[in-house]
Structure formats: structure tokens, C-alpha cells
Design a protein around this motif. Sequence first.
Motif, PDB file in Angstrom:
ATOM      1  N   VAL A  35      -4.457   1.315  -0.872  1.00  0.00           N
ATOM      2  CA  VAL A  35      -3.920   0.016  -1.275  1.00  0.00           C
ATOM      3  C   VAL A  35      -3.478   0.107  -2.730  1.00  0.00           C
ATOM      4  CG1 VAL A  35      -4.534  -2.377  -1.769  1.00  0.00           C
ATOM      5  CG2 VAL A  35      -5.266  -1.297   0.363  1.00  0.00           C
ATOM      6  N   ASP A  59      -4.082  -5.248  -4.602  1.00  0.00           N
ATOM      7  CA  ASP A  59      -5.008  -6.003  -3.752  1.00  0.00           C
ATOM      8  C   ASP A  59      -4.869  -7.499  -4.004  1.00  0.00           C
ATOM      9  OD1 ASP A  59      -6.184  -6.340  -6.185  1.00  0.00           O
ATOM     10  OD2 ASP A  59      -7.831  -4.926  -5.789  1.00  0.00           O
ATOM     11  N   TYR A 106       0.851  -1.181   0.000  1.00  0.00           N
ATOM     12  CA  TYR A 106       0.000   0.000   0.000  1.00  0.00           C
ATOM     13  C   TYR A 106       0.890   1.235   0.000  1.00  0.00           C
ATOM     14  CZ  TYR A 106       1.047  -0.045   5.013  1.00  0.00           C
ATOM     15  OH  TYR A 106       1.694  -0.073   6.213  1.00  0.00           O
TER      16      TYR A 106
END
Lengths: 111, 810
Positions: B61, B64, B42
Motif C-alpha cells: 500500500v 493509506d 497501492y
Amino acid sequence: MSDWIDIAALDDIALRGARVVKTALGCVAVFRTATDEVFAIDNTCPHKKGPLSEGIVHGNSVTCPLHNWVISLETGLVQGPDVGAVATFPTRVENGRILLDATTLRARAAA
Amino acid sequence: MKQKLVVIGAGMASGRVLEHLLDADPQAYDITLFNGEARGNYNRIMLSPVLSGDKTYADIVTHDDDWYAANGITCRFGEHVVAIDRAAKKVTGKNGTVSYDKLLIATGSAPFIIPVQGKDLPGVITYRDLDDTNAMIAAAAKGGKAVVIGGGLLGLEAAAGLAERGMDVTVLHLMGHLMERQLDESAGFLLRRDLEKKGVKVICRASTAAILGETHVEAVLLEDKTVLGADLVVMAVGIRPETRLANDAGLTVARGIEVNAQLQTSDPDIYAVGECVEFNNYLFGLVAPLYDQAKVVANSLLGQKDAFVVKELATKLKVTGCDLFSAGDFAEGEGREDIVFRDPARGVYRRLVIEDDALIGAVMYGDTSDSNWFFGLIKDKTEISEMRETLIFGPAYQGGTPLDPLAAVAALPRDAEICGCNGVCKGTIVDAINAGATDLGAVRAVTKASGSCGTCTGLVEQVLAVTLGDDFVLPTSQPMCKCTDMTHEDVRRMIKSQELKSMPAVRQACNWTTPDGCHSCRPALNFYLLADWPLEYADDPQSRFINERKHANIQKDGTFSVVPRMWGGITTPAELRAIADAAEKYMVPTVKVTGGQRIDLLGVKGEDLPSIWADLNAAGMVSGHAYSKGLRTVKTCVGTDHCRFGTQDSTGLGIKLEKTLWGSWTPHKLKLGVSGCPRNCAEATCKDIGIVCVDSGYQISIGGAAGMDVRETELLIQVPTEEEAIAVIKAVTQLYRENAKYLDRIYKWMAKVGLDWITAQVSDLETRTALVDRFELSQSIYRTDPWADHIAKNAETYQPLADLTLEAAE
């Protein structure tokens, strides 16, 4: 006809300086400029009779010590906004000696 | 067959490496990604907005779960790596071992914890990752007091975020101003002011001694014994590369893991990237170079040639309402010049540092809109001499038609500061101009703008030009004389800064149009050179006015006046007898007592000067310098010797002062007075420097005058001892000599620089001592009797060159 009188050594006058020569009718100021040129003019400022030999010499001019009139050493003419003139006298420098023309000095005395 | 790549650490650098790698060749590696945090990559830079509540974790983020899955990356999040076995090419995590062909270490940095008592107490946290951020958010929810230790980028962002969430925040900073590595003092001050507006208290030069508390943090104790209550302490004093794994694995580690330009460690199969590396003695804490490194690592892993180079770095602070930017090198140094723009009302500060016609550093605060343009100039080392005049105003004023600094000045708002020394803004100057101050001198007199250091003179002129339009002709600043366009102030600055030590050097450097000046500039230059270079420069009598050249005052008929010195106004029968004898011998027409407590012999013929001086010298008297731009007299009363009111020995002090100061040259005449009590019989309070003795010491005041202008002195300082009084007077005389314009008396100079400034200079002991030392150095040459000198060296120049009275009379 010229009649040159040996007055003094060039080195007797400081660079950008002056000394006077006494004559029967007042003083003649003899100037030495930064470039070792020698000029002789009447010592008396046409404004209020200030002694020009005591002035600051810059270029080929002198500034009167009393009220800052600027006078050309070459022509004797007052520079700038002021008007007037002083007498000039021929000079020569030979072998490090300053010569003045006695004839013109005498003519002045007679005038 | 695919090679195996193991990556330790899922930070911003390694995330970027993976992107480049998968973009270029998705089939090259089987990738395993370890991360101590129980999550993937992130954007850590955005933790501050998360803390302040502007963003959430989801917003920041970068990669993911779907992304890792789609790219076939084996994620081992929340699992610390415990060992690297280089011989077996295996990495061991808490949950098992995995082998590698290539290993990438991206362990980032660890916060530096200052080793004080209480550092491990609950409630003391660092600020590096999302867990820290969440801990702060949780703490802030309970309210109370937070202390942030460290006034750098991270600490301030933490402090602002916590304040935003309602905590009562104090920042402790060890250094003198905030973010000292990125900001200079001025920008640091503006930043502090803005943070304080947000409710963040800032204590600089604060050294933490201990963190106090029983089971949870309760307070922070400073070295100076200050105790600050705290429910939360955030340590943000700095970071250091996280190198423990690399160390244990036997890789070469200095401050960081050492890498070459391909980001390869001492083991060719192991790479390192990000904040954990050290390259050419550089460590990295900002994101831009990490991204550059990431690209190089990806290329190296794919066998492509690439090399990492260190580039200029720029910093921006992410605190809402505090726009700041800094880049490059902004330390002061030889050959470096500053261009500074201040607009305090808008809170705007810009400083550019220039070296060799290129911008090498920039600090901006308040308005950073042009920061990228300036940063570009720094990175590209662009030659800026062409646009120098308008550089500070940014790209909007560059290029196209010929540069017009006036347009830039016209565009300035009314509250833009023009004169930093006196805090004068454009509006004040414009108002003064509209009220009739239509030249530089008048603007200076009315507003004080450009009256101190003078560096803004050009700007003030431009404001005049913009305001008056065609009625104004540049430059209006009074040039020194017709020989140059430069002002006295400009020339003085040139003499000092360019170390010009002769008149030809000055005339050359300052573009004189005449070969040897004129009666106006020559005496000024002679004084400036003599004042600034007393040892190197030889006084030029031919550049002095006749009075100073012949050490006597010329009178209207071409004769002179002669004034011997009477120290402090004290004389003796023998001196008076010698004066009387001289007056008779040289037929002096007028003998007069002067206002300065001595005797003037008026009407002496020029050729008699050396002789009369010799006679006076023989009686122990010296030149009174009644003719000089220098020390004239020190007038005294009888003080404690005879007077029933006297509080100190004013006569004695006057004599000491005159003996100390005599012979010194100053911009204009310098008269002193010493009164023994506030009845002030010596009229000290209308002198250039006046001393009034009181029971508790000596009141020294300056700036009096009793000539064309009549002025009362203003108090400079009061000192308890005579010794200090003498030192202060020497210092203020020297300060005046070094800074004033020729022919400005102290009161005029004081109006330009301000009494406060003068007081500050002579009050500071170090500055005072330095001034006194320089004064004494100069006096070692000039504290002599010029009369004796002239008698010995050039008495014959006072005589006519020749006497042709007989010749002409023939």
C-alpha cells in the motif's frame, strides 16, 4: 662505353611481369615493376637454377617459382635468410622502349 | 478560493500526481478521488511478490486511509464513474455527481482478452489488480493445473508465482521465444530454461483455439489440437488503454487518450495520466515514464511550465532466480554491431548493441548487476569507442589507468565461454595451453576455439597472453604474411564486410606495409577477391603462381608439363592419336599416365606451350588444370556400363561433374572420385569429395586426402538422385570457396568449421540453392578453356622478348 640496344616496347612486358632475352650464354630476365621501373638480371636462380622470369614480382623483388627464394631486382642479391647473388645488367627506358647495354651483355658472354 | 480537482482512478500514476501536488501546494485544490477498486493507491508492480507470497497487500500500500484523511482527500473507492459531462463540468459516479474545475483521468489499462470460445468461463482470469491476484491465490490453494496465456512480463510473473504456490503451470506463448519485445532469442532461451527449472512448462508458437469447460474452465485447446487440462486460466496477452469514459465524453482518443506534453487532453480542463494516455504515438506500460508524467501533470495543474519527454525504457523481470534486464533497441540492423558475452554454465548472457560509437541497446540475463551503468550509457548516448574493448565486462573495468583487456580476461571464471560457435570455455583453453598448445593455431587445433567464425580470435589470444605471461607475444595469430598483421580469416572477413573488390582496396583497408604485397599474399588475395566478387573482380595473372599463370606445371629444369582433360577418365583413339602426335612433334621426353586417369606430357619448353595446346585443341581437348588450385580430376570406375556390381552410372556422373566444375578456382586443389558401388574402385573415399553409388542413391563424403596427410572422407549426406548429388557437390564446393583459407584443402577447412556445420548448410534447401546459384554465376565466367584463350590473346608472351644470341656472339 655503353652500347644501348633497343629490345622491345615497355608494354610488351606486363606490369609486375617479366620476359626473357636470349643470349648465347643463357637467358636474361627483364622485369617491369608496378611503378614501370625496368630491371634486367640473370634468369637463373643461384639456388637450383629456377627461371626467375617466371616468378611473382613484388616491389623491386622477384620470388623464384621453384623454391621461393626472393631476389632483389636492383642488386641481384638474394634476400632474407638465404645467401647468393645473380648478375644484374643496366637498363634504360626511353620513349616507351626498353634498352639493354650490349657491352655488359657481351662482357657476360665473354666471362 | 480552492479549485475543485476530480481524479478518476487510484493507480500508481495518479498517486504520484497527488503527492507532487500536495507537496508543492496543499491549498491549491479540493480533491475527490474515484477508484473502481474498493481501495486506494497501492504499488501494482509489487503484485507479483504478493502472488508468490513474498509480500502481503499491506506491504505494498502506498497511500493509506490516514494519508487521505490528513490531506483532506474525498475518497470514493469502490465506485465506478459512469459519465463525464464536460459542458456542466460534472462527473457522475454510481453514488452521485460531483463538479470539477480540473479533471484528471487516470483509468489505466484493461487487460486484453483474446476472443475465443470459453473466455467468460469461471476460472478464466486476467492479471491486473489485487482482486485478480487474490483470485489466483485462492485458486492455487486448491492446487491443480494452471495455464497462463502470454509469455510476456506479466504472464511470466503470474506463472512463476502460481508455480511457487504449488500449481502445475504451463505458459502458452504465441511467438517463437519468451518476452520477444524485451529479449533477443538467446536471452529468451536462458529465461525459458530457468523457468523450466522452476517447474514452469513453456510452449512457444502456441495459438489458443478455445477454452473448454461446462460450468468452470477444464482445459485449453490449441490450434494444433493439443488439449491442456486447466483448473485456472490466466490471460496475460497484453493490455490496452482504458479509454471508455474519455470516448464517451467526446475527448480525442486514438489508441489511448491523446495528450500534449503537458498531459492535457483535447479539453484543456481535462488531463490524463498513465497507461490510458497516448503521447506522440507512444503508449506507456512501465512505471518510469508514468512517474515522469505525474510530475508534469502536477506542475501543469499548478500553472507551472513543464513538458513530458519520452525516454529510453528499461525492463526488469521480477521473478526470483531469473535476473533479466533489457533496454533500448536491440534489433539487428545495418551499421549496428553486437558485442556478446556468454557464460552458459553460470547462465549469464550479455549483449550490447552499438551504433555510431554509442550503446543503443542492452540485453542482460543472469547477472544484471551492471544494468544501471549500461542503461546510463544508453540514455546519455555516451561515446564508447575508448572503452569498447572492455565494455562488455562492465564498469569495474573502465576508467582509471589505461584500459587493459587482459585484466578483464584474467578475471573471467574458468567456465566463461570464449568461443560461442564451438562452445569452448576459458578453462578448456587454459588446460590446452598448459598441455603445450602455446600458440593460436595449436589452441585452435586442440580445442576448436576460434576455429569457426573466428570472431573470438582476439579473446583466445588474450587467454594465451594471460596464461603464458611473458612467454607470449601478441599477436600470435599467424598473420597472412609479413605484409600485414591480419590473418587470412581477418582479411577474408574484411573483403566480404567492407566489400573490398580490388587488391589496392584490400591493402589499404588492411594496412599492408608493402606497396604491392608479396608472393605469399598476392595469390591468396587474388583468390579471395575472385571467389567473393566473380563479376566485379578481374583475375590478375601476375598475382598467380607460374603454373596458373601459364596453365602448365613448371618442372625443375624450367620446362613444363601438359595434361589435357579426359572427362571422367574416358578417352578415344582419336584423342590418343593426337596426344601421340603432339608428343613426337614437340619432342616430349616423358609421357606418363597420371593417378587422375589421364596422360601427362612432361618436359615441354615454355615457348612451345601455345603450339602444343593448339594441336590438342584441334583434336577437341582442353586444359586439364593439372596445375591449378581448382578442379583437377574426377576419377571414375566403369559403373553400370560394364561392371556386374555397379549400382549407378558412375562414369556418367563423373563426366557430368567434371563438365560442371571444370575451370572453377578453389582454395587448394580439388579432386573428386565417383565409385559405382561400395567396392570403391575409383578410390573415391580418399578424394576431397568422394561419391560412392549405392542402390538407394549417392553417398557424398568429403575431406579425404592422399598426400602428406592420408585421410578417409567423412559422410556429408546421402541423396537419392543424380541431380541432387550434383547440386550438393556444387554447393559444398562453393561453400568451401567462400569460407576456407587459401591453401587449406577441404579436410583442413572441415576441421576448422566442423562437418556438422557443412552438412547443415548443404542440407538446407534454400541455402543449397543459393550456393549453387553463386557457383553457377562464377562459372559463367570461368568455365572456359584457358589454353584457347591464351593462344588467342597472348601467345607471343610465351616467346623470348628478344634473341641476342647472334648479337652476343659477335
